[in-house]
Structure formats: structure tokens, C-alpha cells
Write a protein that holds these residues in place. Sequence first.
Motif, PDB file in Angstrom:
ATOM      1  N   VAL A 142       0.853  -1.189   0.000  1.00 46.63           N
ATOM      2  CA  VAL A 142       0.000   0.000   0.000  1.00 46.63           C
ATOM      3  C   VAL A 142       0.887   1.236   0.000  1.00 46.63           C
ATOM      4  CG1 VAL A 142      -1.684   1.335   1.329  1.00 46.63           C
ATOM      5  CG2 VAL A 142      -1.908  -1.162   1.149  1.00 46.63           C
ATOM      6  N   ALA A 143       0.677   2.117  -0.979  1.00 46.63           N
ATOM      7  CA  ALA A 143       1.359   3.410  -0.983  1.00 46.63           C
ATOM      8  C   ALA A 143       0.392   4.420  -0.390  1.00 46.63           C
ATOM      9  CB  ALA A 143       1.756   3.798  -2.401  1.00 46.63           C
ATOM     10  N   LEU A 164       3.266  -0.471   9.047  1.00 45.10           N
ATOM     11  CA  LEU A 164       4.256   0.351   8.360  1.00 45.10           C
ATOM     12  C   LEU A 164       5.405  -0.566   7.956  1.00 45.10           C
ATOM     13  CD1 LEU A 164       4.180   3.483  10.645  1.00 45.10           C
ATOM     14  CD2 LEU A 164       3.102   3.129   8.413  1.00 45.10           C
ATOM     15  N   TYR A 165       5.876  -0.411   6.741  1.00 45.01           N
ATOM     16  CA  TYR A 165       6.736  -1.444   6.179  1.00 45.01           C
ATOM     17  C   TYR A 165       8.023  -1.665   6.964  1.00 45.01           C
ATOM     18  CZ  TYR A 165      10.615   1.083   4.011  1.00 45.01           C
ATOM     19  OH  TYR A 165      11.750   1.781   3.813  1.00 45.01           O
ATOM     20  N   VAL A 195       2.816  -1.058   4.463  1.00 41.34           N
ATOM     21  CA  VAL A 195       2.266   0.260   4.142  1.00 41.34           C
ATOM     22  C   VAL A 195       3.433   1.244   4.046  1.00 41.34           C
ATOM     23  CG1 VAL A 195       0.761   2.134   4.929  1.00 41.34           C
ATOM     24  CG2 VAL A 195       0.102  -0.258   5.323  1.00 41.34           C
ATOM     25  N   ILE A 196       3.536   1.927   2.919  1.00 45.31           N
ATOM     26  CA  ILE A 196       4.658   2.830   2.679  1.00 45.31           C
ATOM     27  C   ILE A 196       4.134   4.249   2.479  1.00 45.31           C
ATOM     28  CG2 ILE A 196       6.657   3.265   1.197  1.00 45.31           C
ATOM     29  CD1 ILE A 196       5.931   0.191   0.272  1.00 45.31           C
ATOM     30  N   PRO A 197       4.404   5.136   3.453  1.00 39.60           N
ATOM     31  CA  PRO A 197       3.988   6.529   3.276  1.00 39.60           C
ATOM     32  C   PRO A 197       4.827   7.157   2.164  1.00 39.60           C
ATOM     33  CG  PRO A 197       4.577   6.046   5.575  1.00 39.60           C
ATOM     34  CD  PRO A 197       5.077   4.912   4.745  1.00 39.60           C
TER      35      PRO A 197
END
Length: 344
Positions: A130-131, A184-185, A197-199
Amino acid sequence: TIQTDAGLRTPIVAVLGHVDHGKTSLLDKVRGSAVIEGEAGAITQHIGATAVPLDVVSQVAGSLVDPEEFDLPGLLFIDTPGHHSFTTLRSRGGALADIAILVVDVNDGFQPQTEEAIRILQDSQTPFVVAANKVDTVPGWQVDEDAPIKQTYEAQSDRVRQQLDESLYSIIGELSDAGFSSDLYWRLQNFQNNIGVIPVSAKTGEGIPDLLAVLMGLAQRYMKEEMEIDVTGPGAGTILEVKEEQGFGKTLDVILYDGTVRASDTIVVGGQNGPIVTDVRALLKPRPLAEIRTEKRFEKVDELAAAAGMKIAAPDLEDAMAGAPVRVVRDRDLDDVVEEVQAE
Ligand code: GTP
Ligand code: MG
């Protein structure tokens, strides 16, 4: 042709998500160009394909991707439309993909087409990341252009970081409701049973190095463990679009996901009135990093190997259909191939 010594084919990465969440912008950032400016109202109406070679991936990702560690020739990104009326195109893109990026706007969270995309990925059992896009829009965000996300995340004020965390945890919560465990990755030990999940910001480039690094890791593992792909056999692909091109008549924009196509091949193509048998007249390759949808200059080549986007010129393509299969005949029995195309 793009293929490494290890024989791993270029992984196909679908970019999925709700309208305006930033799919095309993310690819633009990686590409360093601006397809988005060429699109009608900036709404993606077609599937696009962009090949990003390994050296460019490692250039953009900096120290996060060491090209020596990877056998992959690069990544082939498929951009899909987020608008609700394009369900068929999204499923087609999702079904073609080896792995995927689900783009979610941190301000909007999950939206109807985010959920639809999740179902497509679930049904096709496609591994994805997920970006969490548009982190630069958090009020007070201090931009560190193109930086790895951990670095820029830690440099933010407590207040900014807390506000971003809230958005990120609501996305993680929504993934959990959809049946996926995620985090969070950088907190994940493995991506096998967890979604990273990558912000990111497609605008400032923050987090893009991380996104590419995670994709490369996922693709490398997945391609090695799950796939034995023959990159030299007769090609198999899907038609993205049937287009009129000056000097060529009707042509096909094709994503080749298996094998090769040669300029001398006979192909069988799915058409409105049944399979079309025809001979390739010209095999046209977009430049690396070019977006096949907007590319005007193509190079004539003798052969292309999966995975790749390409244009095929051939006679009798008037009835060819977007979404239909393309198969190379070569040393196989023509009737068998026609039957195969009919069955799809
Ligand atoms: P569809 O193809 O229509 O589904 O949209 P898309 O997901 O491709 O979104 P697109 O890339 O066209 O971006 C939509 C809008 O969001 C544009 O105005 C972009 O400039 C903006 N945008 C995208 N990413 C970011 C980001 O990271 N930060 C900010 N501030 N704006 C962004
Ligand atoms: Mg778009």
C-alpha cells in the motif's frame, strides 16, 4: 529484450486505487516525465504500461536498492484508471499483474474503488503493497525532496507525525477490516503474510525510494518462488487497446506476459467475430520509461520478450478487441492455438 542471466522475466506491477489518489503521479515521479499532463482532465481513461529498467530503479531508490542484489531486469508498471466506470480495465490490469501497488490518499482513506481494487487483488491472489500517498499535505509537513520516508518522517515535528500516524493507522484498520494484516513497512519482518504500508508523496518524491525497494524485494521473492516462466517460448499477451496508427492501419497495444514475439511470427488474436489469424507486419517497441499510451516514437525490432508493452502492426485487425488474448503460433499447431484463443 529484457531478461537477465537468471532468466527471471520483468515483473508486471499494477497500480490500482481510487480516482485522484495519485496513481499516475506516482508513476510520473518514477519516470520523471508527465503523462498526467497529456490526459483528458487528468483522469486516466486507459491502461498504460511503462518499463523501468533496473539501473533507473536503483538510481531513483539510491542506497535502498543495490542492483547487484537483484536478478530482475526491472519493473513493468501498469497504470489503471480509478474512475468508477472503469471496473473492467481495473480487473484486466489486476489480473495481468504479478504484484501490485494499492494507492490510498492519506486524507481520503479507503474509498469505493479502493475496496474494489482490494477485491480484485484478493480474487487474483496478487501480492501487493500500500502506498499511502500525499503525505506532503499534512499541515506543517517539512519537505525533504526525494528522501527515504523514515528519514523525513523522523525529522517532522511530533504534531505532524502524530497527525500522519492517525491517517496511517486508519488505513491499517481498514486493511484489517478487509482481512489483511498490515503495518508500516519498516516494522515488518516479512511481507509473506503482512501487507507493507509505505507513506509516500508523488509530489515531493519522499518515500519513492522505499516503495521501489519494497517492490523489488517482493517481486524478486515472488518471481523466484512462485513462477517458472519460459521467456523464450511462443508469446502470450493481452490487448490493451486497438488503435489506428498512421502508415500501419489498425494496430494493437499489447502487454506480453509470457514468452517472446518475433517480427516473423504468425499470431492469433481475439476478435468480435472469433479468433483472427494474421502475420506480424511490424513489432514496435516504446523507449524505456516511455508510456505506451502517449508514446509517438517507436523502434522497430525483430523480437521482444516478456514482460513488455509493445505495439503490433498486422493486417486484418479491424475486429480485434481490447482485453482479448494474443498468442504466437510458431512451431505449434495452428488449430490448437485458435482453440486456446477461443476458449479465453
Ligand atoms: P485517476 O487516473 O483518474 O484514477 O487518478 P490518479 O490516481 O492517477 O491521480 P493523479 O495522479 O491524476 O493525481 C490526482 C491529483 O492529485 C493531481 O492533481 C495530482 O497533482 C495530485 N497529487 C497526486 N499525488 C500527490 C501528492 O503526493 N501530493 C500532492 N500534494 N498532490 C498529489
Ligand atoms: Mg491516473
